[in-house]
Design a protein around this motif. Structure first.
Motif, PDB file in Angstrom:
ATOM      1  N   TYR A 163       0.843  -1.206   0.000  1.00  0.00           N
ATOM      2  CA  TYR A 163       0.000   0.000   0.000  1.00  0.00           C
ATOM      3  C   TYR A 163       0.876   1.252   0.000  1.00  0.00           C
ATOM      4  O   TYR A 163       1.773   1.388   0.828  1.00  0.00           O
ATOM      5  CB  TYR A 163      -0.915  -0.026   1.227  1.00  0.00           C
ATOM      6  CG  TYR A 163      -1.938   1.071   1.268  1.00  0.00           C
ATOM      7  CD1 TYR A 163      -3.205   0.869   0.721  1.00  0.00           C
ATOM      8  CD2 TYR A 163      -1.654   2.286   1.872  1.00  0.00           C
ATOM      9  CE1 TYR A 163      -4.165   1.867   0.770  1.00  0.00           C
ATOM     10  CE2 TYR A 163      -2.606   3.291   1.929  1.00  0.00           C
ATOM     11  CZ  TYR A 163      -3.861   3.090   1.370  1.00  0.00           C
ATOM     12  OH  TYR A 163      -4.799   4.078   1.404  1.00  0.00           O
ATOM     13  N   GLY A 164       0.637   2.160  -0.954  1.00  0.00           N
ATOM     14  CA  GLY A 164       1.359   3.427  -1.016  1.00  0.00           C
ATOM     15  C   GLY A 164       2.677   3.377  -1.760  1.00  0.00           C
ATOM     16  O   GLY A 164       3.463   4.327  -1.709  1.00  0.00           O
ATOM     17  N   CYS A 165       2.957   2.288  -2.507  1.00  0.00           N
ATOM     18  CA  CYS A 165       4.266   2.154  -3.175  1.00  0.00           C
ATOM     19  C   CYS A 165       4.389   2.986  -4.444  1.00  0.00           C
ATOM     20  O   CYS A 165       5.473   3.093  -5.020  1.00  0.00           O
ATOM     21  CB  CYS A 165       4.548   0.690  -3.489  1.00  0.00           C
ATOM     22  SG  CYS A 165       3.451  -0.001  -4.756  1.00  0.00           S
ATOM     23  N   LEU A 166       3.280   3.577  -4.925  1.00  0.00           N
ATOM     24  CA  LEU A 166       3.302   4.323  -6.187  1.00  0.00           C
ATOM     25  C   LEU A 166       4.357   5.424  -6.167  1.00  0.00           C
ATOM     26  O   LEU A 166       5.141   5.579  -7.112  1.00  0.00           O
ATOM     27  CB  LEU A 166       1.918   4.922  -6.462  1.00  0.00           C
ATOM     28  CG  LEU A 166       1.816   5.837  -7.691  1.00  0.00           C
ATOM     29  CD1 LEU A 166       2.103   5.058  -8.963  1.00  0.00           C
ATOM     30  CD2 LEU A 166       0.423   6.489  -7.753  1.00  0.00           C
ATOM     31  N   GLU A 167       4.408   6.196  -5.089  1.00  0.00           N
ATOM     32  CA  GLU A 167       5.338   7.322  -5.022  1.00  0.00           C
ATOM     33  C   GLU A 167       6.785   6.840  -5.103  1.00  0.00           C
ATOM     34  O   GLU A 167       7.605   7.414  -5.837  1.00  0.00           O
ATOM     35  CB  GLU A 167       5.108   8.104  -3.720  1.00  0.00           C
ATOM     36  CG  GLU A 167       6.024   9.321  -3.598  1.00  0.00           C
ATOM     37  CD  GLU A 167       5.694  10.180  -2.382  1.00  0.00           C
ATOM     38  OE1 GLU A 167       6.505  11.074  -2.065  1.00  0.00           O
ATOM     39  OE2 GLU A 167       4.633   9.964  -1.763  1.00  0.00           O
ATOM     40  N   LEU A 168       7.117   5.765  -4.384  1.00  0.00           N
ATOM     41  CA  LEU A 168       8.483   5.232  -4.424  1.00  0.00           C
ATOM     42  C   LEU A 168       8.838   4.750  -5.825  1.00  0.00           C
ATOM     43  O   LEU A 168       9.955   4.966  -6.303  1.00  0.00           O
ATOM     44  CB  LEU A 168       8.609   4.087  -3.414  1.00  0.00           C
ATOM     45  CG  LEU A 168       9.971   3.374  -3.374  1.00  0.00           C
ATOM     46  CD1 LEU A 168      11.064   4.345  -2.952  1.00  0.00           C
ATOM     47  CD2 LEU A 168       9.921   2.182  -2.422  1.00  0.00           C
ATOM     48  N   ALA A 169       7.891   4.108  -6.486  1.00  0.00           N
ATOM     49  CA  ALA A 169       8.153   3.594  -7.826  1.00  0.00           C
ATOM     50  C   ALA A 169       8.430   4.724  -8.805  1.00  0.00           C
ATOM     51  O   ALA A 169       9.332   4.640  -9.647  1.00  0.00           O
ATOM     52  CB  ALA A 169       6.968   2.757  -8.304  1.00  0.00           C
ATOM     53  N   ASP A 185      -0.250  -1.124  -6.207  1.00  0.00           N
ATOM     54  CA  ASP A 185      -0.517  -0.285  -5.028  1.00  0.00           C
ATOM     55  C   ASP A 185      -2.003  -0.352  -4.706  1.00  0.00           C
ATOM     56  O   ASP A 185      -2.850   0.153  -5.453  1.00  0.00           O
ATOM     57  CB  ASP A 185      -0.108   1.154  -5.331  1.00  0.00           C
ATOM     58  CG  ASP A 185      -0.177   2.051  -4.104  1.00  0.00           C
ATOM     59  OD1 ASP A 185      -0.781   1.630  -3.095  1.00  0.00           O
ATOM     60  OD2 ASP A 185       0.346   3.184  -4.164  1.00  0.00           O
ATOM     61  N   ALA A 186      -2.336  -0.982  -3.577  1.00  0.00           N
ATOM     62  CA  ALA A 186      -3.753  -1.139  -3.194  1.00  0.00           C
ATOM     63  C   ALA A 186      -4.429   0.203  -2.947  1.00  0.00           C
ATOM     64  O   ALA A 186      -5.665   0.290  -2.968  1.00  0.00           O
ATOM     65  CB  ALA A 186      -3.852  -2.021  -1.959  1.00  0.00           C
ATOM     66  N   ASP A 187      -3.655   1.242  -2.722  1.00  0.00           N
ATOM     67  CA  ASP A 187      -4.233   2.571  -2.532  1.00  0.00           C
ATOM     68  C   ASP A 187      -5.061   2.998  -3.743  1.00  0.00           C
ATOM     69  O   ASP A 187      -6.013   3.767  -3.621  1.00  0.00           O
ATOM     70  CB  ASP A 187      -3.106   3.570  -2.275  1.00  0.00           C
ATOM     71  CG  ASP A 187      -3.633   4.977  -2.014  1.00  0.00           C
ATOM     72  OD1 ASP A 187      -4.726   5.099  -1.419  1.00  0.00           O
ATOM     73  OD2 ASP A 187      -2.982   5.946  -2.427  1.00  0.00           O
ATOM     74  N   LEU A 188      -4.693   2.492  -4.930  1.00  0.00           N
ATOM     75  CA  LEU A 188      -5.412   2.857  -6.152  1.00  0.00           C
ATOM     76  C   LEU A 188      -6.646   1.995  -6.363  1.00  0.00           C
ATOM     77  O   LEU A 188      -7.397   2.208  -7.326  1.00  0.00           O
ATOM     78  CB  LEU A 188      -4.473   2.700  -7.367  1.00  0.00           C
ATOM     79  CG  LEU A 188      -3.128   3.423  -7.294  1.00  0.00           C
ATOM     80  CD1 LEU A 188      -2.330   3.185  -8.571  1.00  0.00           C
ATOM     81  CD2 LEU A 188      -3.316   4.908  -7.058  1.00  0.00           C
ATOM     82  N   MET A 189      -6.870   1.007  -5.490  1.00  0.00           N
ATOM     83  CA  MET A 189      -7.962   0.044  -5.681  1.00  0.00           C
ATOM     84  C   MET A 189      -9.059   0.160  -4.615  1.00  0.00           C
ATOM     85  O   MET A 189     -10.033  -0.592  -4.672  1.00  0.00           O
ATOM     86  CB  MET A 189      -7.384  -1.388  -5.653  1.00  0.00           C
ATOM     87  CG  MET A 189      -6.252  -1.611  -6.631  1.00  0.00           C
ATOM     88  SD  MET A 189      -5.501  -3.251  -6.412  1.00  0.00           S
ATOM     89  CE  MET A 189      -4.082  -3.120  -7.501  1.00  0.00           C
ATOM     90  N   MET A 190      -8.911   1.065  -3.697  1.00  0.00           N
ATOM     91  CA  MET A 190      -9.814   1.098  -2.549  1.00  0.00           C
ATOM     92  C   MET A 190     -11.271   1.319  -2.933  1.00  0.00           C
ATOM     93  O   MET A 190     -12.180   0.810  -2.286  1.00  0.00           O
ATOM     94  CB  MET A 190      -9.366   2.183  -1.561  1.00  0.00           C
ATOM     95  CG  MET A 190      -7.986   1.928  -0.935  1.00  0.00           C
ATOM     96  SD  MET A 190      -7.880   0.361  -0.045  1.00  0.00           S
ATOM     97  CE  MET A 190      -9.078   0.613   1.268  1.00  0.00           C
TER      98      MET A 190
END
Length: 873
Positions: free
Chosen positions: A476-482, A647-652
């Motif tokens: 969760y939240g890995c988008l920014e790091l990627a 990133d599950a943040d994009l799927m909530m």
């Protein structure tokens, strides 16, 4: 001429072969001897081969005398050379060649290759080269552990039998079975035909009629045709060397070698020089009247006159009614026509040569090609030229001439038989003419044609690989790091491929915010709709061509990611045809069409917003032709994204229906890859873990999606793991059927898989399927036991495999009920008439779907139909 030093064959009652009955007895003896000989070691064979070669060599002179005395053809001294060549050169060429046992072994590949003899050979020998050809064929038969029986030419039977008896006796003295070589004492057409019919392979050397008979015998034949060798002398040639060599060759054994020059084509600018050189070196140019007389000598009633074959030039002149000096080497007739009515354009096998005068090299080529067509198809041709200056001429001539031997600056008799003027050519007295001349081989015949090769292949399944994107970011939240990693990799300009809904919901903004903070340029292409089309892809490519990004980033479910992959291909390789890219294959590594190499222009990043398709880590994409409605499923590892972001943040905020459909789709991915014929330990663990995560998290993600981060994350990871598994192990018939159900009746893909998966499990989980999956990575049907393993992983209970499979099906149905999946195709809203109207077409298309090949049970079309009907009802 008195012949000495050759023991004449003894004709006892037991040895004599004069009729069919005696021949059959002799053939049986040869076959029994060959059976024994086939057990000999390489050391034994080589000793026999050497001793037989020595014996033939020792007898070269008396055999040459005997051949000339019996046939009246050729020159004793030259036949001595031929006999010497047939024994010494053939021995030297093959003395170190392996012909027994394993000659190649690949332990890793599990394959060995073993030389085996063919059996009993039938050898037909011409009258022009009776002793040398007999020696040659007998020796290569011995080297390859074959038995051989000879049918000599009736006009050369004594010398032929004398030659092969010398080889036979020496071989037997060296340890060979006593009947390994035999012959017909009184050859006739009937007995020759019987020899060929009873043998395992025919070695046929002679005229077109005999070769045709060999090929018509019903047995494999290595035959050689007639030669009508044309020779071009161009304006760059060394005339002295050319003329001297042509005379050396043409006069050798009085022209009886089939590769000898028959006509010479000389360019105008050097014609007179060549003519003077010919005269100087012993050739005789016929007058017009003498030319006409020799025409009548060459052919009689349209057939080659045997009286002039292999005869001295002065003798042939006498046949024509005039005299030339006794020392004349060759009679040359200056002619113009290259058609059949010109006798000089035919094969002559004597010391008669035709000579043409041409203005250009192109004219010479035309004449040479025509002469080959008239009677020398596939045999030999020669060019005298400056090999350094004439590279283009040599290439053009080599391309045009349909002959097996294309000789440059060498006498054709010696050059054709090999190993005299080029040590890399195979020495032989049987010269193949290939399909041009109606032969089975186009090369110089040797031991290779007399060996069978056994391939001993141990079971080795196809070597496999495991390929996933180079970088996979999850949690969760890995988008920014990627995205920051993309910046570290030097990516500065990004085209985002997505759909408008994700833009409106603010999902895309989570990425663009980071791009802005990092100072990375970006542009959004949001025209992607479900089931992306070629038109959409082309519109995206137009943006790519204008924007010229270094990165394509897809944000979305399967449709945006697939569209981005297609755009990537079209951007980097605008020349591709989608029919080729989508070509069906059995093995992705052996496909007919080679997928273009990707990544030269753009880095591909796939960011998933649904937990189902797994397209972010797979080598698959689907595009629809909006004109024809055809779907092009593309599959190749070049389509793997370079980076995947999960990133599950994009799927909530995924809708419930999409959560359910994509979740069961991911479950189907895991189940089908686990029982796939290409499943491996590398994919099995991922598939099992995905199944467990889906059963644990899908109901919660469905009911508590917007608030349950853990469930959403579990489903996101499960989807990606299942995709990694099926991206390497592939899928099965459930997906094949779902593809067609969705295409024909617009059933969402995940729902279609959910409807079909239970029935497919029942179909696959049998001990004795009618057809097991082809080229499987396992030895026997394992689908039932593997489904049982899934049940065990889910701790469903059950004592037998059948019970476990039943419990698994019930558990899947319960899961589907929890997320409100329809129970049948009819319950999904498909009308009966519509379904049955498309059923047969769906069945055939599903059978041919790319996914079907990996199913553990290879389905018949009627079985697919039965499953469709059961699920519909």
């Amino acid at each position: 001429m008195k012949v000495a030093n050759v023991e004449q064959p003894k004709k006892t009652t037991t040895e004599l072969v004069t009729n069919a009955e005696e021949l059959k007895i002799r053939m049986a003896e040869v076959r029994a001897a060959q059976t024994k000989f086939s057990t000999f070691t390489q050391e034994q064979v080589d000793h026999i081969f050497k001793e037989a070669s020595i014996a033939a060599n020792v007898a070269r002179i008396p055999l040459a005398k005997l051949a000339v005395e019996e046939t009246g053809m050729g020159l004793v001294e030259d036949k001595v050379i031929k006999n010497h060549y047939a024994s010494e050169y053939i021995y030297n060429a093959y003395k170190n060649s392996q012909t027994v046992g394993v000659f190649e072994h690949d332990q890793a590949g599990g394959i060995s290759k073993i030389y085996e003899p063919i059996g009993v050979l039938a050898a037909v020998v011409p009258t022009t080269n009776p002793t040398s050809t007999g020696i040659f064929k007998a020796l290569i038969a011995l080297k390859t552990r074959n038995g051989i029986i000879f049918s000599p030419h009736p006009g050369a039977k004594k010398c032929t039998i004398a030659a092969i008896k010398i080889v036979r006796d020496a071989a037997v003295a060296a340890g060979a079975p006593k009947d390994i070589i035999a012959w017909v004492d009184e050859p006739t057409i009937e007995l020759s035909g019987l020899v060929m019919k009873e043998a395992d392979l025919i070695l046929a050397t002679g005229g077109p009629g005999m070769v045709k008979a060999a090929y018509s015998s019903g047995k494999p034949a290595v035959g050689v045709g007639s030669g009508n060798t044309p020779v071009i002398v161009d304006d760059t040639a060394d005339i002295k060397t050319a003329v001297s060599s042509i005379l050396l060759s043409k006069n050798f054994d009085y022209g009886t070698i089939c590769a000898s020059e028959q006509t010479v084509i000389v360019m105008d600018s050097v014609y007179e020089e060549a003519k003077k050189e010919f005269i100087k070196r012993g050739a005789y140019f016929l007058t017009k009247d003498e030319t006409e007389k020799i025409r009548k000598v060459i052919l009689v009633n349209g057939r080659l006159n045997a009286k002039q074959v292999g005869r001295q030039a002065s003798y042939i002149a006498q046949l024509g009614g005039f005299k030339v000096p006794e020392e004349t080497k060759v009679l040359i007739g200056e002619i113009e026509s290259v058609e059949l009515e010109e006798e000089f354009s035919h094969e002559k096998l004597s010391t008669v040569l035709g000579m043409y005068r041409v203005k250009t090299f192109e004219e010479a080529l035309v004449k040479a090609e025509r002469l080959v067509v008239l009677g020398g198809y596939g045999h030999s041709s020669a060019l005298w030229t400056n090999a350094i200056k004439s590279k283009e001429r040599i290439a053009k001539w080599s391309s045009l001439m349909r002959t097996g031997r294309i000789l440059v600056n060498m006498p054709t008799s010696h050059g054709g038989i090999g190993d005299l003027f080029n040590f890399k050519t195979t020495p032989s007295l049987t010269l193949g003419c290939g399909s041009w001349g109606g032969n089975s081989v186009s090369e110089n015949v040797g031991i290779k044609q007399l060996l069978n090769i056994k391939n001993v292949a141990e079971r080795r399944e196809n070597m496999l690989w495991f390929r996933v994107p180079q970088r996979v970011y999850f949690k969760y939240g890995c988008l920014e790091l990627a995205i920051k990693e993309m910046n570290v990799l030097g990516k500065k300009k990004v085209l985002i491929v997505t759909d408008q809904i994700l833009v409106d919901l603010g999902v895309v903004a989570k990425a663009t915010r980071v791009f802005t903070e990092l100072g990375m340029d970006f542009k959004i292409f949001s025209e992607v709709l479900p089931d992306p089309t070629l038109a959409t892809a082309r519109a995206g490519v137009a943006v790519l061509n204008q924007y010229q990004p270094d990165t394509i980033m897809s944000i979305g479910g399967g449709s945006p990611i697939d569209a981005a992959k297609i755009m990537w291909v079209m951007y980097e390789h605008p020349e591709v045809r989608f029919q080729d890219l989508a070509m069906r294959f059995m093995d992705i590594r052996k496909r007919v069409y080679t997928f273009p190499v990707m990544g030269s222009k753009c880095y591909m990043v796939a960011c998933a917003t649904t937990a189902g398709t797994g397209s972010e880590v797979t080598p698959f994409a689907v595009i629809t032709d909006e004109v024809t409605g055809a779907k092009y499923p593309l599959a190749d590892y070049e389509l793997l994204p370079n980076m995947a972001i999960v990133d599950a943040d994009l799927m909530m905020n995924m809708p419930r229906g999409l959560t359910a459909a994509s979740g069961i789709d991911a479950l189907t991915h895991a189940l089908e890859s686990y029982v796939s014929i290409l499943a491996t330990p590398f994919t099995n663990g991922l598939a099992l873990e995905a199944v467990k995560e889906i059963f644990k998290n899908l109901p919660l993600a469905y009911s508590e999606g917007p608030t349950n981060v853990k469930a959403r994350e579990g489903m996101a990871h499960a989807s990606t793991m299942a995709a990694m598994a099926f991206g390497n192990a592939f899928l099965g018939v459930c997906h094949s059927m779902a593809h067609k159900l969705g295409a024909k009746h617009h059933v969402p893909h995940g729902v279609a898989n959910a409807l079909l998966i239970n029935e497919v499990i029942k179909y696959n989980a049998v001990e004795n399927p009618r057809k097991m999956g082809t080229f499987a990575q396992y030895e026997f049907p394992q689908a039932k036991s593997r489904y049982a393993e899934v049940a065990d992983a889910l701790q469903l209970g059950g004592n037998t495999e059948d019970e476990k499979v039943e419990l698994l099906i019930k558990a899947i149905q319960k899961l589907k009920d929890q997320v409100n999946i329809p129970k049948s195709i009819s319950a999904a809203g498909i009308k009966k008439d519509d379904f049955y109207a498309t059923l047969d077409e769906m069945c055939e298309l599903a059978f041919d779907d790319q996914c079907t090949g990996a199913n553990p049970r290879y389905p018949l079309i009627k079985e697919i139909k039965e499953m469709y009907i059961k699920v519909f009802e």
